[in-house]
Write an enzyme that holds these catalytic residues in place. Structure first.
Site, PDB file in Angstrom:
ATOM      1  N   TYR A  18      25.921  -4.620 104.451  1.00  0.00           N
ATOM      2  CA  TYR A  18      25.401  -5.700 103.900  1.00  0.00           C
ATOM      3  C   TYR A  18      25.236  -6.803 104.777  1.00  0.00           C
ATOM      4  O   TYR A  18      24.075  -7.479 104.771  1.00  0.00           O
ATOM      5  CB  TYR A  18      26.750  -6.440 103.110  1.00  0.00           C
ATOM      6  CG  TYR A  18      26.447  -7.768 102.464  1.00  0.00           C
ATOM      7  CD1 TYR A  18      26.000  -7.919 101.183  1.00  0.00           C
ATOM      8  CD2 TYR A  18      26.643  -9.059 103.296  1.00  0.00           C
ATOM      9  CE1 TYR A  18      25.700  -9.319 100.545  1.00  0.00           C
ATOM     10  CE2 TYR A  18      26.343 -10.254 102.609  1.00  0.00           C
ATOM     11  CZ  TYR A  18      25.808 -10.459 101.430  1.00  0.00           C
ATOM     12  OH  TYR A  18      25.705 -11.317 100.829  1.00  0.00           O
ATOM     13  N   HIS A  22      21.216  -8.400 105.736  1.00  0.00           N
ATOM     14  CA  HIS A  22      20.885  -9.636 105.926  1.00  0.00           C
ATOM     15  C   HIS A  22      20.437 -10.203 107.392  1.00  0.00           C
ATOM     16  O   HIS A  22      19.658 -11.116 107.570  1.00  0.00           O
ATOM     17  CB  HIS A  22      22.279 -10.656 105.646  1.00  0.00           C
ATOM     18  CG  HIS A  22      22.309 -10.602 104.151  1.00  0.00           C
ATOM     19  ND1 HIS A  22      22.760  -9.807 103.288  1.00  0.00           N
ATOM     20  CD2 HIS A  22      22.152 -11.709 103.170  1.00  0.00           C
ATOM     21  CE1 HIS A  22      22.905 -10.220 101.875  1.00  0.00           C
ATOM     22  NE2 HIS A  22      22.280 -11.459 101.974  1.00  0.00           N
ATOM     23  N   TYR A  41      22.046 -22.503 105.161  1.00  0.00           N
ATOM     24  CA  TYR A  41      22.713 -21.295 104.156  1.00  0.00           C
ATOM     25  C   TYR A  41      23.496 -20.309 104.823  1.00  0.00           C
ATOM     26  O   TYR A  41      23.058 -19.517 105.843  1.00  0.00           O
ATOM     27  CB  TYR A  41      21.767 -20.695 103.430  1.00  0.00           C
ATOM     28  CG  TYR A  41      21.934 -19.682 102.036  1.00  0.00           C
ATOM     29  CD1 TYR A  41      23.380 -19.585 101.950  1.00  0.00           C
ATOM     30  CD2 TYR A  41      20.983 -18.839 101.495  1.00  0.00           C
ATOM     31  CE1 TYR A  41      23.791 -18.743 100.662  1.00  0.00           C
ATOM     32  CE2 TYR A  41      21.325 -18.138 100.575  1.00  0.00           C
ATOM     33  CZ  TYR A  41      22.736 -18.110 100.161  1.00  0.00           C
ATOM     34  OH  TYR A  41      23.003 -17.183  99.214  1.00  0.00           O
ATOM     35  N   TRP A  76      15.015  -8.378  96.006  1.00  0.00           N
ATOM     36  CA  TRP A  76      15.885  -8.584  96.995  1.00  0.00           C
ATOM     37  C   TRP A  76      17.387  -8.080  96.044  1.00  0.00           C
ATOM     38  O   TRP A  76      18.279  -7.546  96.549  1.00  0.00           O
ATOM     39  CB  TRP A  76      16.015 -10.202  97.488  1.00  0.00           C
ATOM     40  CG  TRP A  76      17.286 -10.092  98.394  1.00  0.00           C
ATOM     41  CD1 TRP A  76      18.435 -10.742  98.160  1.00  0.00           C
ATOM     42  CD2 TRP A  76      17.554  -9.556  99.783  1.00  0.00           C
ATOM     43  NE1 TRP A  76      19.337 -10.702  99.212  1.00  0.00           N
ATOM     44  CE2 TRP A  76      18.766  -9.986 100.296  1.00  0.00           C
ATOM     45  CE3 TRP A  76      16.581  -8.919 100.706  1.00  0.00           C
ATOM     46  CZ2 TRP A  76      19.076  -9.851 101.623  1.00  0.00           C
ATOM     47  CZ3 TRP A  76      16.921  -8.670 102.004  1.00  0.00           C
ATOM     48  CH2 TRP A  76      18.083  -9.172 102.504  1.00  0.00           C
ATOM     49  N   TRP A  77      17.367  -8.748  94.817  1.00  0.00           N
ATOM     50  CA  TRP A  77      18.476  -8.513  94.211  1.00  0.00           C
ATOM     51  C   TRP A  77      18.585  -6.809  93.692  1.00  0.00           C
ATOM     52  O   TRP A  77      19.684  -6.228  93.681  1.00  0.00           O
ATOM     53  CB  TRP A  77      18.444  -9.124  92.776  1.00  0.00           C
ATOM     54  CG  TRP A  77      18.639 -10.602  92.832  1.00  0.00           C
ATOM     55  CD1 TRP A  77      19.208 -11.361  93.753  1.00  0.00           C
ATOM     56  CD2 TRP A  77      18.493 -11.340  91.743  1.00  0.00           C
ATOM     57  NE1 TRP A  77      19.407 -12.730  93.378  1.00  0.00           N
ATOM     58  CE2 TRP A  77      18.906 -12.676  92.319  1.00  0.00           C
ATOM     59  CE3 TRP A  77      17.835 -11.350  90.435  1.00  0.00           C
ATOM     60  CZ2 TRP A  77      18.515 -13.890  91.422  1.00  0.00           C
ATOM     61  CZ3 TRP A  77      17.772 -12.561  89.754  1.00  0.00           C
ATOM     62  CH2 TRP A  77      18.302 -13.806  90.037  1.00  0.00           C
TER      63      TRP A  77
END
Length: 104
Positions: A18, A22, A41, A76-77
């Protein structure tokens, strides 16, 4: 500026992947977030529960609520779906959080 916080859930054992994904976020996704008014963010991980805690600041007049319509967000999802709890459209299962305290 508006601030929103929410949680998402990682599947066990995928924390490093993960983070890697990112760390290599697609430039077109970063641009889409910026163009939608998302600023500052951050996503944090609670390793004891595999809960992700996200905080976004959004400029006045933002269009962040329309991000789900963009093909880059949908891709992306799909790319992240193997790592997270997701809905049927591959969007992450998100739990909005209510601010209970703030100190400037």
């Amino acid at each position: 500026m508006e601030e929103v916080a929410f949680t998402m859930k990682l599947k066990p054992g995928v924390e490093a992947e993960y983070k890697r994904r990112h760390d290599e976020i697609w430039p077109e996704l970063s641009m889409a977030l910026t163009e939608a008014g998302v600023r500052d963010y951050s996503i944090y991980l609670d390793r004891t529960t595999n809960t992700l805690f996200a905080v976004q600041k959004r400029v006045d007049g933002h269009s962040a609520e329309l991000l789900h319509e963009l093909p880059v967000v949908q891709r992306w999802w799909q790319y992240m779906a193997d790592l997270m709890d997701t809905n049927s459209d591959n969007s992450p299962v998100v739990q909005s959080l209510e601010r209970m305290f703030h100190l400037d």
